[in-house]
Design an enzyme around this catalytic site. Structure first.
Site, PDB file in Angstrom:
ATOM      1  N   GLU A   1     113.226  39.284  25.396  1.00  7.25           N
ATOM      2  CA  GLU A   1     112.730  40.432  26.178  1.00  7.25           C
ATOM      3  C   GLU A   1     113.859  41.091  26.962  1.00  7.25           C
ATOM      4  O   GLU A   1     113.879  41.094  28.197  1.00  7.25           O
ATOM      5  CB  GLU A   1     111.595  40.007  27.103  1.00  7.25           C
ATOM      6  CG  GLU A   1     110.366  39.550  26.335  1.00  7.25           C
ATOM      7  CD  GLU A   1     109.137  39.350  27.215  1.00  7.25           C
ATOM      8  OE1 GLU A   1     109.285  39.191  28.435  1.00  7.25           O
ATOM      9  OE2 GLU A   1     108.019  39.347  26.673  1.00  7.25           O
TER      10      GLU A   1
ATOM     11  N   GLU B   1     104.780  36.671  20.803  1.00  3.28           N
ATOM     12  CA  GLU B   1     104.083  35.877  21.826  1.00  3.28           C
ATOM     13  C   GLU B   1     102.705  36.485  22.030  1.00  3.28           C
ATOM     14  O   GLU B   1     102.584  37.621  22.452  1.00  3.28           O
ATOM     15  CB  GLU B   1     104.840  35.919  23.164  1.00  3.28           C
ATOM     16  CG  GLU B   1     106.253  35.388  23.083  1.00  3.28           C
ATOM     17  CD  GLU B   1     107.007  35.473  24.422  1.00  3.28           C
ATOM     18  OE1 GLU B   1     106.377  35.785  25.462  1.00  3.28           O
ATOM     19  OE2 GLU B   1     108.219  35.249  24.425  1.00  3.28           O
TER      20      GLU B   1
HETATM   21  C1  GAL Z   1     107.099  36.615  28.334  1.00  5.84           C
HETATM   22  C2  GAL Z   1     108.350  35.785  28.113  1.00  5.84           C
HETATM   23  C3  GAL Z   1     108.030  34.324  27.968  1.00  5.84           C
HETATM   24  C4  GAL Z   1     107.067  33.892  29.035  1.00  5.84           C
HETATM   25  C5  GAL Z   1     105.833  34.741  28.966  1.00  5.84           C
HETATM   26  C6  GAL Z   1     104.760  34.379  29.960  1.00  5.84           C
HETATM   27  O1  GAL Z   1     107.394  37.810  28.972  1.00  5.84           O
HETATM   28  O2  GAL Z   1     109.039  36.218  26.974  1.00  5.84           O
HETATM   29  O3  GAL Z   1     109.210  33.566  28.032  1.00  5.84           O
HETATM   30  O4  GAL Z   1     107.677  33.994  30.281  1.00  5.84           O
HETATM   31  O5  GAL Z   1     106.190  36.071  29.210  1.00  5.84           O
HETATM   32  O6  GAL Z   1     103.638  35.207  29.824  1.00  5.84           O
END
Ligand code: GAL
Length: 659
Positions: free
Chosen positions: A142, A314
């Site tokens: 990110e 994710e």
């Molecule tokens: C994303 C990040 C992850 C984790 C996640 C939590 O922004 O890439 O590492 O922190 O959020 O929701």
């Protein structure tokens, strides 16, 4: 279509890895992303590398048939590196240096840091680049998250100065382009130019715009540097980055040009609903499902960024930790979000994370497993999705090769990153928000059952029946050329053509170059406080303008299709090119878009609140974010591959529309 998971072997005892891998495979997961925050374990001391643990982790996953996506660890420089080079720490817009102790504590413009990144990535990619189980590489994590780009360091200033020298050649040209005669801002050499922060009042908007362009190119080149090493040592592997939803601090299309096979993004619908511009009633309405257009908006955007290839790296499965309020999603949401991503062309949906961590910053962030290793409610849903995916692999169905291919949508919606920067630099009205405007247009189309492709203004737009630009402050000449040669219908929104690329007002006023196809002149513009709501009636809808209004003067051959009650034109057009002068309330926007869709020959549907449709190849999907049951409009005798004709709340249906 694959399922994946984000896994952090370094956070768990080694004896647990074997059962983790086995259970992942049993659940139907086939892809695992690892290592993106593990620099302190890969290189515990300067130049001393420890790969044995990562070798074992990859082997353990591979043994269970799992394919690995390796993340480079550059979002988390270890403590020793910060001690050796404290100058790599980033500086905020307020001039405050950030500390070690979380993540992203680096200055993307630091050449010292870039060298260390190249070093660790080279070591990693030499070791694992040709590993048969490693199928893809993610750079960093990110990029620019947590407000770490733009950064306001001395290194950034030096590189910005060089960037300006290259762009303008002579400082006199920069002075003219920026209008630096104003307030005696003229420079006599590039070295004198600072960053645009910490000025007593607004810095020159042209200075800001160039700084935003520069910073965008810094993010792209930071990725590109790693990407080149990966390409060299990991032939045939996919190169990707995990982008964020609703994130515009750099131009993602430019980023993609620095080397990208897949645009992956991180989908957190509940916290995103909580932190965006929605009013409290709307936030409450969608608190446990997320707003129905939040995931899809980003799927369609990133499919464009990845030139057709998009992953969800994710996916939220349960409650998260980072919004002001973090409720548990409704039962069934993890399944719905997964199918919705596939319907929008995702090749992979990967969940965050395998197991909730009982320690550190994200201990309130759920995963597929609770800290005691029991499957969570979201985890159970993933097992169900995996079983349902088998239907898509069924022989009679798979025989239809078109089933999982995204077709070009009838509508192109232009998303322009510099447009967002320009509005941020000179908002002029407190509630004029570029992303909100684009989202409102998108949402309106989706409520009418229309599929949308989101594209840059530089894209080849041939084949689209209707092209929409909710706002495009700088109109590229090439776009005007496309309008002239194509037969699409076009609709532009407020502030279109209101600036040149130098951030000045065009000599012939807005809409600038668009005047070649739409002879109008924006004589003046106003921002509207929330209580100023000019009324209008259009095709039987009584509506209002909000936030912004351009006073359009129609020239030769331009028709006023709708006007506000006070006579200011609201919708003007000549031939297939139209422009609206304001932001509209939802009902009015719907009437205006419906008119454009109708004129472009695009069918619309009436859907219940919270229901969305999406076609993927020959399959039509329906998703129900709402509360009532709906009979989906499948033809008689249609083959259902998911669900049935009766679509209940939080449910999914999919049927073969045509063979
Ligand atoms: C994303 C990040 C992850 C984790 C996640 C939590 O922004 O890439 O590492 O922190 O959020 O929701």
């Amino acid at each position: 279509m694959h399922l994946g998971v984000c896994y952090y072997p370094e956070q768990w005892p080694q004896h647990q890895w074997e059962s983790d891998a086995r259970r992942m495979a049993e659940l139907g997961i086939s892809r695992v992303r690892i290592a993106e925050f593990a620099w302190s374990r890969m290189e515990p001391e300067p130049g001393r590398y420890e790969w044995a643990w990562l070798d074992t982790a990859i082997e353990t996953l591979a043994k269970h048939g799992l394919k690995v996506i390796l993340g480079t660890p550059t979002a988390t420089p270890p403590r020793w590196l910060v001690s050796l080079h404290p100058e790599i720490l980033p500086v905020t817009k307020d001039g405050v240096k950030m500390n070690f102790g979380s993540r992203r504590h680096y200055d993307i413009s630091s050449e010292v840091y870039r060298e260390h990144c190249a070093r660790i990535v080279t070591q990693m990619v030499r070791r694992y680049g040709k590993h048969p189980a490693v199928i893809a590489w993610q750079t960093d994590n990110e990029l620019a998250c947590h407000d770490t780009s733009p950064t306001y360091t001395e290194a950034a200033r030096e590189r910005f100065t060089r960037w300006l020298a290259k762009r303008y050649g002579e400082v006199a040209k920069l002075n003219t382009a920026w209008g630096n005669v104003f307030w005696s801002m003229e420079y006599s050499s590039f070295d004198e130019i600072g960053l645009p922060n910490l000025t007593p009042t607004d810095a020159n908007p042209s200075h800001w715009l160039d700084f935003r362009r520069f910073m965008s190119s810094e993010v792209a080149s930071f990725h590109g540097l790693q990407g080149e090493l990966i390409r060299e040592h990991a032939p045939g592997r996919d190169l990707l980055h995990n982008f964020m939803g609703f994130f515009t601090s750099f131009d993602h299309y430019e980023f993609a040009r620095s080397g990208l096979d897949v645009a992956a993004w991180d989908s957190y619908p509940l916290p995103r609903t909580e932190v965006l511009w929605f009013d409290d009633a709307e936030k409450h309405r969608w608190a446990r499902s997320g707003h129905p257009d939040i995931p899809a908006f980003n799927h369609d955007l990133y499919r464009g960024v990845g030139k057709g290839r998009m992953w969800v790296m994710e996916q939220q499965v349960g409650p998260v930790n980072w919004a002001p309020y973090n409720p548990v999603p409704k039962a069934g949401m993890a399944r719905l979000w997964t199918w919705e991503a596939f319907a929008h062309g995702a090749e992979l949906v990967s969940y965050f994370r395998w197991r909730q961590a009982p320690f550190a910053q994200e201990q309130m962030h759920s995963g597929i497993n609770a800290p005691d290793d029991r499957l969570t409610a979201g985890g159970e849903e993933i097992a169900r999705v995996a079983r349902e995916m088998a239907a898509f692999a069924a022989p009679d169905y798979a025989a239809n090769a078109a089933t999982t291919t995204t077709k070009q949508a009838p509508v192109a919606l232009l998303f322009d990153y510099p447009a967002d920067w320009i509005v941020q630099i000179q908002r002029h009205g407190a509630d004029f928000d570029y992303q909100r405007l684009v989202f409102e247009w998108y949402s309106c189309l989706r409520e009418m059952g229309v599929d949308v492709d989101m594209l840059p203004a530089s894209a080849d737009l041939s084949g689209y029946k209707l092209v929409l630009a909710p706002s495009l402050p700088v109109v590229p000449d090439a776009l005007v050329a496309q309008i002239k040669k194509g037969d699409a219908h076009w609709l532009f929104g407020p502030r279109t053509g209101s600036r040149t690329a130098d951030f000045t007002i065009p000599a012939t006023l807005a809409p600038g170059p668009l005047q070649a196809v739409l002879d109008v002149r924006v004589a003046q513009s106003e921002s509207l406080r929330p209580s100023l709501r000019p009324g209008i009636s259009f095709e039987g809808v009584q509506g209002q303008g909000r936030s912004w209004r351009d006073y359009i003067e129609p020239g030769a051959g331009v028709e006023v299709l709708a006007a506000f009650d006070d006579g200011v034109p609201a919708l003007v057009g000549a031939g297939t090119v139209r422009m609206v002068s304001a932001c509209f309330d939802p009902a009015l926007l719907k009437a205006v878009l419906q008119r454009s869709l109708r004129d472009a020959g695009i069918a619309t549907q009436t859907l219940p609140e919270g229901v969305r449709l999406r076609r993927l190849g020959s399959v039509c999907f329906a998703f129900n974010y709402g509360d009532s049951t709906w009979q989906v409009p499948a033809p008689d005798g249609a083959q259902f591959v998911l669900g049935s004709r009766e679509l209940g709340p939080v449910d999914v249906a999919a049927w073969v529309e045509q063979r």
